[in-house]
Design a protein around this motif. Structure first.
Motif, PDB file in Angstrom:
ATOM      1  N   TYR A 183      -5.008  -0.546  -7.352  1.00 53.47           N
ATOM      2  CA  TYR A 183      -6.366  -0.295  -6.869  1.00 53.47           C
ATOM      3  C   TYR A 183      -6.346   0.916  -5.947  1.00 53.47           C
ATOM      4  CZ  TYR A 183      -6.980  -5.127  -8.363  1.00 53.47           C
ATOM      5  OH  TYR A 183      -7.000  -6.291  -9.093  1.00 53.47           O
ATOM      6  N   LYS A 184      -7.104   1.955  -6.276  1.00 55.13           N
ATOM      7  CA  LYS A 184      -7.175   3.141  -5.434  1.00 55.13           C
ATOM      8  C   LYS A 184      -8.044   2.844  -4.209  1.00 55.13           C
ATOM      9  CE  LYS A 184      -6.446   6.359  -9.179  1.00 55.13           C
ATOM     10  NZ  LYS A 184      -6.948   7.528  -9.925  1.00 55.13           N
ATOM     11  N   THR A 185      -7.578   3.300  -3.044  1.00 55.63           N
ATOM     12  CA  THR A 185      -8.295   3.003  -1.799  1.00 55.63           C
ATOM     13  C   THR A 185      -8.862   4.235  -1.119  1.00 55.63           C
ATOM     14  OG1 THR A 185      -6.237   3.095  -0.539  1.00 55.63           O
ATOM     15  CG2 THR A 185      -6.930   0.937  -1.356  1.00 55.63           C
ATOM     16  N   GLY A 186      -8.589   5.425  -1.619  1.00 62.46           N
ATOM     17  CA  GLY A 186      -9.130   6.635  -1.006  1.00 62.46           C
ATOM     18  C   GLY A 186      -8.046   7.436  -0.314  1.00 62.46           C
ATOM     19  N   PRO A 187      -8.416   8.547   0.305  1.00 62.65           N
ATOM     20  CA  PRO A 187      -7.424   9.429   0.927  1.00 62.65           C
ATOM     21  C   PRO A 187      -6.858   8.875   2.230  1.00 62.65           C
ATOM     22  CG  PRO A 187      -9.617  10.302   1.227  1.00 62.65           C
ATOM     23  CD  PRO A 187      -9.756   9.099   0.341  1.00 62.65           C
ATOM     24  N   ARG A 188      -5.605   9.197   2.466  1.00 61.32           N
ATOM     25  CA  ARG A 188      -4.934   8.781   3.702  1.00 61.32           C
ATOM     26  C   ARG A 188      -5.347   9.728   4.822  1.00 61.32           C
ATOM     27  NH1 ARG A 188       1.289   8.115   3.106  1.00 61.32           N
ATOM     28  NH2 ARG A 188       1.155  10.280   2.463  1.00 61.32           N
ATOM     29  N   ARG A 189      -5.549   9.157   5.990  1.00 60.00           N
ATOM     30  CA  ARG A 189      -5.904   9.965   7.137  1.00 60.00           C
ATOM     31  C   ARG A 189      -4.681  10.739   7.587  1.00 60.00           C
ATOM     32  NH1 ARG A 189      -8.618   7.907  12.668  1.00 60.00           N
ATOM     33  NH2 ARG A 189      -8.753  10.002  13.433  1.00 60.00           N
ATOM     34  N   GLY A 190      -4.804  12.020   7.747  1.00 58.06           N
ATOM     35  CA  GLY A 190      -3.679  12.826   8.198  1.00 58.06           C
ATOM     36  C   GLY A 190      -3.325  13.891   7.188  1.00 58.06           C
ATOM     37  N   ASP A 191      -2.963  13.483   5.980  1.00 54.66           N
ATOM     38  CA  ASP A 191      -2.612  14.472   4.962  1.00 54.66           C
ATOM     39  C   ASP A 191      -3.466  14.359   3.700  1.00 54.66           C
ATOM     40  OD1 ASP A 191      -1.612  12.146   3.912  1.00 54.66           O
ATOM     41  OD2 ASP A 191       0.386  12.930   3.500  1.00 54.66           O
ATOM     42  N   ALA A 192      -4.424  13.434   3.683  1.00 53.00           N
ATOM     43  CA  ALA A 192      -5.374  13.257   2.580  1.00 53.00           C
ATOM     44  C   ALA A 192      -4.698  12.920   1.265  1.00 53.00           C
ATOM     45  CB  ALA A 192      -6.264  14.493   2.426  1.00 53.00           C
ATOM     46  N   GLU A 208       0.857  -1.186   0.000  1.00 52.86           N
ATOM     47  CA  GLU A 208       0.000   0.000   0.000  1.00 52.86           C
ATOM     48  C   GLU A 208       0.890   1.232   0.000  1.00 52.86           C
ATOM     49  OE1 GLU A 208      -3.800   2.002   2.307  1.00 52.86           O
ATOM     50  OE2 GLU A 208      -2.730   0.331   3.228  1.00 52.86           O
ATOM     51  N   THR A 209       0.620   2.166  -0.908  1.00 50.92           N
ATOM     52  CA  THR A 209       1.420   3.368  -1.055  1.00 50.92           C
ATOM     53  C   THR A 209       0.565   4.449  -1.709  1.00 50.92           C
ATOM     54  OG1 THR A 209       3.486   4.227  -1.965  1.00 50.92           O
ATOM     55  CG2 THR A 209       2.354   2.570  -3.264  1.00 50.92           C
ATOM     56  N   THR A 210       1.157   5.597  -2.025  1.00 46.53           N
ATOM     57  CA  THR A 210       0.408   6.639  -2.714  1.00 46.53           C
ATOM     58  C   THR A 210       0.229   6.264  -4.186  1.00 46.53           C
ATOM     59  OG1 THR A 210       2.395   7.900  -3.235  1.00 46.53           O
ATOM     60  CG2 THR A 210       1.273   8.426  -1.166  1.00 46.53           C
ATOM     61  N   VAL A 211      -0.720   6.895  -4.846  1.00 45.46           N
ATOM     62  CA  VAL A 211      -1.054   6.541  -6.229  1.00 45.46           C
ATOM     63  C   VAL A 211       0.128   6.797  -7.167  1.00 45.46           C
ATOM     64  CG1 VAL A 211      -2.547   7.129  -8.185  1.00 45.46           C
ATOM     65  CG2 VAL A 211      -3.516   6.867  -5.916  1.00 45.46           C
ATOM     66  N   THR A 212       0.808   7.930  -7.022  1.00 46.71           N
ATOM     67  CA  THR A 212       1.917   8.230  -7.940  1.00 46.71           C
ATOM     68  C   THR A 212       3.071   7.254  -7.749  1.00 46.71           C
ATOM     69  OG1 THR A 212       2.683   9.905  -6.378  1.00 46.71           O
ATOM     70  CG2 THR A 212       1.352  10.652  -8.230  1.00 46.71           C
ATOM     71  N   ARG A 213       3.374   6.907  -6.513  1.00 45.59           N
ATOM     72  CA  ARG A 213       4.413   5.898  -6.276  1.00 45.59           C
ATOM     73  C   ARG A 213       3.975   4.543  -6.807  1.00 45.59           C
ATOM     74  NH1 ARG A 213       6.246   6.934  -0.034  1.00 45.59           N
ATOM     75  NH2 ARG A 213       6.994   9.060  -0.321  1.00 45.59           N
ATOM     76  N   ALA A 214       2.714   4.227  -6.644  1.00 42.18           N
ATOM     77  CA  ALA A 214       2.194   2.940  -7.104  1.00 42.18           C
ATOM     78  C   ALA A 214       2.358   2.790  -8.612  1.00 42.18           C
ATOM     79  CB  ALA A 214       0.725   2.803  -6.722  1.00 42.18           C
ATOM     80  N   LYS A 215       2.134   3.857  -9.358  1.00 39.84           N
ATOM     81  CA  LYS A 215       2.272   3.795 -10.804  1.00 39.84           C
ATOM     82  C   LYS A 215       3.725   3.546 -11.208  1.00 39.84           C
ATOM     83  CE  LYS A 215      -1.730   6.682 -11.802  1.00 39.84           C
ATOM     84  NZ  LYS A 215      -2.189   7.989 -12.308  1.00 39.84           N
ATOM     85  N   GLU A 216       4.660   4.147 -10.495  1.00 43.65           N
ATOM     86  CA  GLU A 216       6.072   3.914 -10.779  1.00 43.65           C
ATOM     87  C   GLU A 216       6.484   2.487 -10.413  1.00 43.65           C
ATOM     88  OE1 GLU A 216       8.564   5.968 -12.177  1.00 43.65           O
ATOM     89  OE2 GLU A 216       6.760   7.015 -12.805  1.00 43.65           O
TER      90      GLU A 216
END
Length: 113
Positions: free
Chosen positions: A95-104, A32-40
């Motif tokens: 798979y996108k999971t939604g915003p992260r709690r804390g910094d969205a 699990e990571t951010t979307v931009t990192r996930a694409k890389e």
């Protein structure tokens, strides 16, 4: 085009981070990571699986040069790559999971298909 995102880091730090994430993805099957990192990570993991499918000495050395754990390289060549022998690309899914709690920040899960 893969490899063009800078992710707010110097080149050496970015490549070290991506190498670690690809190693974890191949070791555990998902991360699990951010979307931009996930694409890389998706692009780099697909390249590593393609190397595993070739199964030559040169491809094994290229994999050792990129993946940080030797047992993960062995798993890549012995288990993961043969499972995708008849598949032409698309070895991972984001798979996108939604915003992260804390910094969205938009979060995603990268899985082996």
């Amino acid at each position: 085009m893969p490899g063009t995102r800078k992710l707010g880091r110097p080149t050496a730090h970015r490549m070290a981070m991506l190498r670690g994430m690809v190693t974890l993805l191949l070791e555990n099957g998902s991360i699990e990571t951010t979307v931009t990192r996930a694409k890389e990570v998706k692009a780099l993991a697909d390249k590593m699986i393609t190397l595993g499918k070739k199964n030559t000495l040169a491809s094994r050395r290229d994999a050792y040069a990129f993946i940080t754990k030797e047992e993960v390289v062995k798993k890549l060549f012995d288990e993961i790559a043969p499972a995708y022998a008849e598949r032409n690309g698309g070895y991972t899914a984001v798979y996108k999971t939604g915003p992260r709690r804390g910094d969205a920040a938009e979060m995603a899960i990268v899985k082996l298909v």
